[in-house]
Enzyme design. Structure first.
Site, PDB file in Angstrom:
ATOM      1  N   HIS A  23     -37.013 -10.627  -1.391  1.00  0.00           N
ATOM      2  CA  HIS A  23     -36.638 -11.438  -0.228  1.00  0.00           C
ATOM      3  C   HIS A  23     -36.019 -10.582   0.870  1.00  0.00           C
ATOM      4  O   HIS A  23     -36.295 -10.795   2.055  1.00  0.00           O
ATOM      5  CB  HIS A  23     -35.660 -12.532  -0.640  1.00  0.00           C
ATOM      6  CG  HIS A  23     -35.113 -13.299   0.525  1.00  0.00           C
ATOM      7  ND1 HIS A  23     -33.900 -12.975   1.117  1.00  0.00           N
ATOM      8  CD2 HIS A  23     -35.605 -14.343   1.230  1.00  0.00           C
ATOM      9  CE1 HIS A  23     -33.682 -13.801   2.125  1.00  0.00           C
ATOM     10  NE2 HIS A  23     -34.692 -14.638   2.212  1.00  0.00           N
TER      11      HIS A  23
ATOM     12  N   SER B   1     -46.680 -13.323   1.645  1.00  0.00           N
ATOM     13  CA  SER B   1     -46.275 -13.447   0.248  1.00  0.00           C
ATOM     14  C   SER B   1     -47.358 -14.114  -0.591  1.00  0.00           C
ATOM     15  O   SER B   1     -47.665 -13.671  -1.704  1.00  0.00           O
ATOM     16  CB  SER B   1     -44.967 -14.234   0.161  1.00  0.00           C
ATOM     17  OG  SER B   1     -44.528 -14.337  -1.174  1.00  0.00           O
TER      18      SER B   1
ATOM     19  N   ASN C 172     -35.479 -14.102  -6.021  1.00  0.00           N
ATOM     20  CA  ASN C 172     -35.746 -12.670  -6.097  1.00  0.00           C
ATOM     21  C   ASN C 172     -35.192 -12.024  -4.833  1.00  0.00           C
ATOM     22  O   ASN C 172     -35.890 -11.905  -3.830  1.00  0.00           O
ATOM     23  CB  ASN C 172     -37.252 -12.421  -6.231  1.00  0.00           C
ATOM     24  CG  ASN C 172     -37.592 -10.973  -6.501  1.00  0.00           C
ATOM     25  OD1 ASN C 172     -36.781 -10.075  -6.277  1.00  0.00           O
ATOM     26  ND2 ASN C 172     -38.796 -10.719  -6.987  1.00  0.00           N
TER      27      ASN C 172
ATOM     28  N   LYS D 154     -39.470 -18.886  15.492  1.00  0.00           N
ATOM     29  CA  LYS D 154     -38.945 -18.770  14.135  1.00  0.00           C
ATOM     30  C   LYS D 154     -39.856 -19.445  13.114  1.00  0.00           C
ATOM     31  O   LYS D 154     -40.028 -18.947  12.004  1.00  0.00           O
ATOM     32  CB  LYS D 154     -37.536 -19.359  14.069  1.00  0.00           C
ATOM     33  CG  LYS D 154     -36.498 -18.525  14.803  1.00  0.00           C
ATOM     34  CD  LYS D 154     -35.094 -19.053  14.577  1.00  0.00           C
ATOM     35  CE  LYS D 154     -34.075 -18.150  15.257  1.00  0.00           C
ATOM     36  NZ  LYS D 154     -32.680 -18.632  15.034  1.00  0.00           N
TER      37      LYS D 154
ATOM     38  N   ASN E 233     -33.438 -22.460  -0.161  1.00  0.00           N
ATOM     39  CA  ASN E 233     -32.411 -21.712  -0.883  1.00  0.00           C
ATOM     40  C   ASN E 233     -32.986 -21.066  -2.138  1.00  0.00           C
ATOM     41  O   ASN E 233     -32.608 -19.947  -2.503  1.00  0.00           O
ATOM     42  CB  ASN E 233     -31.256 -22.636  -1.254  1.00  0.00           C
ATOM     43  CG  ASN E 233     -30.109 -21.892  -1.895  1.00  0.00           C
ATOM     44  OD1 ASN E 233     -29.423 -21.096  -1.258  1.00  0.00           O
ATOM     45  ND2 ASN E 233     -29.889 -22.130  -3.182  1.00  0.00           N
TER      46      ASN E 233
ATOM     47  N   HIS F   6     -19.577 -20.601 -23.254  1.00  0.00           N
ATOM     48  CA  HIS F   6     -20.494 -21.731 -23.101  1.00  0.00           C
ATOM     49  C   HIS F   6     -21.872 -21.259 -22.634  1.00  0.00           C
ATOM     50  O   HIS F   6     -22.903 -21.767 -23.091  1.00  0.00           O
ATOM     51  CB  HIS F   6     -19.929 -22.736 -22.095  1.00  0.00           C
ATOM     52  CG  HIS F   6     -18.570 -23.249 -22.457  1.00  0.00           C
ATOM     53  ND1 HIS F   6     -18.356 -24.091 -23.522  1.00  0.00           N
ATOM     54  CD2 HIS F   6     -17.341 -23.024 -21.914  1.00  0.00           C
ATOM     55  CE1 HIS F   6     -17.069 -24.382 -23.610  1.00  0.00           C
ATOM     56  NE2 HIS F   6     -16.429 -23.736 -22.640  1.00  0.00           N
TER      57      HIS F   6
ATOM     58  N   TYR G 165     -39.979 -10.957   8.567  1.00  0.00           N
ATOM     59  CA  TYR G 165     -39.429 -12.037   9.388  1.00  0.00           C
ATOM     60  C   TYR G 165     -38.731 -11.506  10.641  1.00  0.00           C
ATOM     61  O   TYR G 165     -39.063 -11.889  11.770  1.00  0.00           O
ATOM     62  CB  TYR G 165     -38.468 -12.860   8.544  1.00  0.00           C
ATOM     63  CG  TYR G 165     -37.833 -14.024   9.273  1.00  0.00           C
ATOM     64  CD1 TYR G 165     -38.552 -15.185   9.540  1.00  0.00           C
ATOM     65  CD2 TYR G 165     -36.501 -13.961   9.692  1.00  0.00           C
ATOM     66  CE1 TYR G 165     -37.969 -16.254  10.207  1.00  0.00           C
ATOM     67  CE2 TYR G 165     -35.911 -15.019  10.356  1.00  0.00           C
ATOM     68  CZ  TYR G 165     -36.650 -16.160  10.611  1.00  0.00           C
ATOM     69  OH  TYR G 165     -36.071 -17.214  11.279  1.00  0.00           O
TER      70      TYR G 165
ATOM     71  N   HIS H 221     -49.432 -12.308  -3.694  1.00  0.00           N
ATOM     72  CA  HIS H 221     -49.407 -12.903  -5.036  1.00  0.00           C
ATOM     73  C   HIS H 221     -50.828 -13.202  -5.527  1.00  0.00           C
ATOM     74  O   HIS H 221     -51.162 -12.929  -6.693  1.00  0.00           O
ATOM     75  CB  HIS H 221     -48.577 -14.183  -5.031  1.00  0.00           C
ATOM     76  CG  HIS H 221     -47.104 -13.952  -5.122  1.00  0.00           C
ATOM     77  ND1 HIS H 221     -46.332 -13.641  -4.028  1.00  0.00           N
ATOM     78  CD2 HIS H 221     -46.248 -13.994  -6.179  1.00  0.00           C
ATOM     79  CE1 HIS H 221     -45.075 -13.502  -4.395  1.00  0.00           C
ATOM     80  NE2 HIS H 221     -44.992 -13.706  -5.699  1.00  0.00           N
TER      81      HIS H 221
END
Length: 550
Positions: free
Chosen positions: A425, A456, A421, A445, A415, A137, A433, A460
Site C-alpha cells: 500500500h 493493482s 498489506n 483524486k 480502511n 486470550h 496515487y 494480481h
C-alpha cells in the site's frame, strides 16, 4: 457517547465524595444486616444477596472505568509515538525526508505518514501480532489453529491407514507444486544480479553526468529509456518466458513471478527516490552528487520494504531464536495449506467433477469453498506478512515492523485496503496515487484512486494467469468492480460494528468465489485438455463446457 459515560462515572464518584454522611448511613444498615442475629447464626441467603448486589454494581461500573482508562492510554501512546517520530531514532537518518520541526499539528501516530513531499516515515516498532500474542486470550486463538492442524494431520493419517493399510507419509501435492526447483534458483539469481547491477549502474552514470552534460534533458531521456527497457524487457518478459518455456508447476511459478514483481517495484523506488535529490543538487550547484552506496542499495533489495531510504531504524542485536521460530511457522503454514487442500478441497472438487456445470453446482461449490478459502487467507497473511517479513527484518536488524495494521477491525473497505498489506500500500500510495495527482492535478483524486485500483487488479490478474497457465479474470472482476464499488460505498464514515460484520461476510464470500472458480477451471483444464489449443483457448473458460470423461 464516551464523553457521557465519562461524565456519568465522574458524577458517581463526586457524589460519593460530596455526601460522605449519606454513604456512612447506607453502610450502617449493611453492617447491621451482616451481623449475627440473636441466635448467633448468619443469614446465608441475605449474605449471598448482598454479594450479588455488590457484584452487579461492580460490573455496571466496569465498562465506564475500562473505557476511560483505555482513552487515556490511547492518548498517552499517541503522544509518545508522535514525539519519538520527530527524533533521529536509532540511526534512522531521515535526511530530506525528516519531519519538519516546529509544526503545530503533528501527524497522527496511527498513520505515521509524512506529507507527500517528504515520504514515508520509518520508526522502530514491533509487528502488531507480536504484541497481541503476548496476551493470553489472543495466544489461545493461535493455539486453536495449531490444534486444528494436528487434527488435520491425524485425520489424514487415519484415513490413509484405513484405505491403504499403512501410514502414507508422502507429500505428493507439495512435491508437485514446488517441482523443478533448481530452475527457480538460477532464475532468481539472474533476476537478483540484474536488478542489483543494471538500475544502480544506469542511475550512477546519469547522476554523475547530469550536471556536466550540455544536453541534460536528452541525457535523462536516454537513461530513462534504458531503464524502462530493463524493467519491461529484461525483468518483465524474462521471468515470464522462463516459467512458460520450462512449464514450471504452480508454486514454483508463484515464487518467480512474485520475486519479479518485487524487484520491479524495488528498482522503481530506488530511482524514484534518488532522482529528485540529484536534480535538487544540480539546481543548487552543489559540488557533491548524492549517490547512494552499493551497500545501501544491496541492503534495500533484501529489506522488507518497497520504499527506498539511505538508512532505516536498526535494532541493536539479532534474535536468532526468533528468526528460527518465524521460518518454522512459515513451513508449518505450508503443511497447513497442504492438509487443507487434501482434506477439504480435493474431496469437494472430486465430487463436483462428476456433475455437469450448472447454477446449483456453482452455488454449492462457492459456499463449500468458503471455509478452506478463509483458512488459506489467514495462513497466507500470517506466513508472509508476519512470519516471512519479520524473519528477514530480524536478520537485517530492520526496526520498522509495521507490515500490516489491524485490518480485522476494519468497518470499511477503504480502511481494509490501507491496513491489509502496508508494504504494498505504501508503494501504491506514494508512487502511483501521489505521483498521479502531482502529474495531472490534485482535483482528480477519484481518477487517481481508479488508476491505483486498475494497476493493482492488472498485476494480481497477471500473476494468477501466468502461475495457473490460464486467464480467468474472476479476481479482476471482484477487485476492479465490486472492490472499487465497496471502497466508495462502504467508506470511512461507517464506524458501527455492523459494518465490520458486513466486511467479514463479503470477504468470506469473496474468498469462496475465488477458490471455487479457479479450482473448477484448474480441474477442467486437467481433465479436458485440447490437442492444439489456440490463444482463445487460453482465455476462454474451460469449466463452462467441459464434460469429464472417466
Amino acid at each position: 457517547m464516551v464523553g457521557e459515560e465519562k461524565m456519568s462515572l465522574r458524577n458517581r464518584l463526586s457524589k460519593s465524595r460530596e455526601n460522605p454522611e449519606e454513604d456512612e448511613d447506607q453502610r450502617k444498615p449493611a453492617k447491621e444486616s451482616l451481623e449475627a442475629p440473636s441466635n448467633g447464626r448468619i443469614d446465608i441467603k441475605q449474605l449471598i444477596a448482598k454479594k450479588i448486589k455488590l457484584t452487579a454494581e461492580a460490573e455496571e461500573l466496569k465498562p465506564f472505568f475500562m473505557k476511560e482508562v483505555g482513552s487515556h492510554f490511547d492518548d498517552f501512546v499517541t503522544n509518545l509515538i508522535e514525539k519519538s517520530a520527530s527524533l533521529d531514532n536509532g540511526g534512522c537518518a531521515l535526511t530530506t525526508f525528516s519531519i519538519l520541526e516546529g509544526e503545530k499539528n503533528n501527524h497522527r501516530a496511527k498513520d505515521l505518514r509524512a506529507p507527500p513531499e517528504q515520504g514515508k516515515i520509518f520508526i522502530a516498532r514491533r509487528s502488531l501480532l507480536d504484541e497481541l500474542l503476548e496476551v493470553d486470550h489472543i495466544r489461545t486463538i493461535y493455539h486453536m489453529f495449531i490444534a486444528l492442524l494436528i487434527l488435520f494431520i491425524l485425520s489424514t493419517l487415519v484415513v490413509d491407514y484405513i484405505d491403504e493399510g499403512r501410514l502414507v507419509l508422502e507429500f505428493s501435492l507439495l512435491s508437485y507444486a514446488f517441482g523443478k526447483f533448481p530452475t527457480v534458483v538460477w532464475t532468481w539469481w539472474i533476476m537478483f544480479l540484474s536488478t542489483f547491477s543494471v538500475p544502480y549502474f544506469l542511475f550512477q552514470r546519469w547522476a554523475t553526468g547530469y550536471s556536466k552534460s550540455s544536453h541534460p534533458l536528452i541525457n535523462s531521456l536516454f537513461h530513462g529509456f534504458l531503464f524502462m527497457v530493463f524493467q519491461i524487457g529484461i525483468l518483465g518478459f524474462g521471468p515470464t518466458y522462463v516459467v512458460l518455456a520450462y512449464t514450471l508447476p504452480p508454486a514454483s511459478r508463484f515464487i518467480i513471478i512474485f520475486e519479479q514483481i518485487r524487484f520491479v517495484m524495488k528498482a522503481h523506488s530506488f530511482v524514484r527516490e534518488n532522482v529528485p535529490r540529484v536534480l535538487n543538487s544540480a539546481k543548487e550547484k552543489s559540488s557533491t552528487v548524492p549517490i547512494p552506496t552499493v551497500n545501501q542499495y544491496l541492503y534495500f533489495l533484501f529489506a522488507p520494504t518497497l520504499i527506498y531510504r539511505d538508512s532505516y531504524p536498526r535494532n541493536p542485536t539479532v534474535r536468532w531464536g526468533y528468526v528460527a521460530m518465524q521460518f518454522a511457522q512459515v513451513f508449518g503454514c505450508f503443511f497447513y495449506v497442504y492438509y487443507i487442500f487434501e482434506r477439504l478441497c480435493a474431496p469437494l472438487f472430486r465430487n463436483i467433477k462428476q456433475e455437469p456445470f450448472s447454477a446449483r453446482v456453482l452455488v454449492l461449490c462457492v459456499f463449500n469453498s468458503i471455509l478452506p478459502g478463509v483458512l488459506i487467507l489467514f495462513l497466507t497473511f500470517f506466513a508472509f506478512l508476519h512470519c516471512w517479513l519479520n524473519a528477514f527484518a530480524e536478520m537485517l536488524r530492520f526496526g520498522d515492523r509495521m507490515f500490516y495494521k489491524d485490518w480485522w477491525n476494519s468497518t470499511s473497505y477503504s480502511n481494509y485496503y490501507r491496513t491489509w498489506n502496508v508494504v504494498v500500500h505504501d508503494w501504491l500510495y506514494y508512487y502511483a496515487y501521489k505521483d498521479f495527482l502531482w502529474f495531472f492535478s490534485k482535483r482528480f483524486k477519484s481518477a487517481a484512486m481508479l488508476a491505483v485500483f486498475a494497476v493493482s487488479a492488472v498485476v494480481h490478474e497477471y500473476a494468477l494467469a501466468v502461475c495457473l497457465s490460464f486467464f480467468y479474470p474472476v479476481l479482476f472482476v471482484l477487485f476492479m468492480f465490486f472492490g472499487m464499488a465497496f471502497n466508495f460505498i462502504v467508506n470511512d464514515s461507517r464506524k458501527k460494528p455492523i459494518w465490520n460484520v458486513m466486511m467479514w461476510t463479503s470477504l468470506f464470500l469473496g474468498n469462496g468465489v475465488l477458490l471455487c472458480f479457479y479450482s473448477q477451471e484448474w480441474y477442467a483444464r486437467q481433465h479436458c485438455p485440447l490437442k492444439n489449443p489456440t490463444f482463445l483457448d487460453y482465455v476462454r473458460p474451460r469449466s463452462w463446457t467441459c464434460r469429464y470423461v472417466f
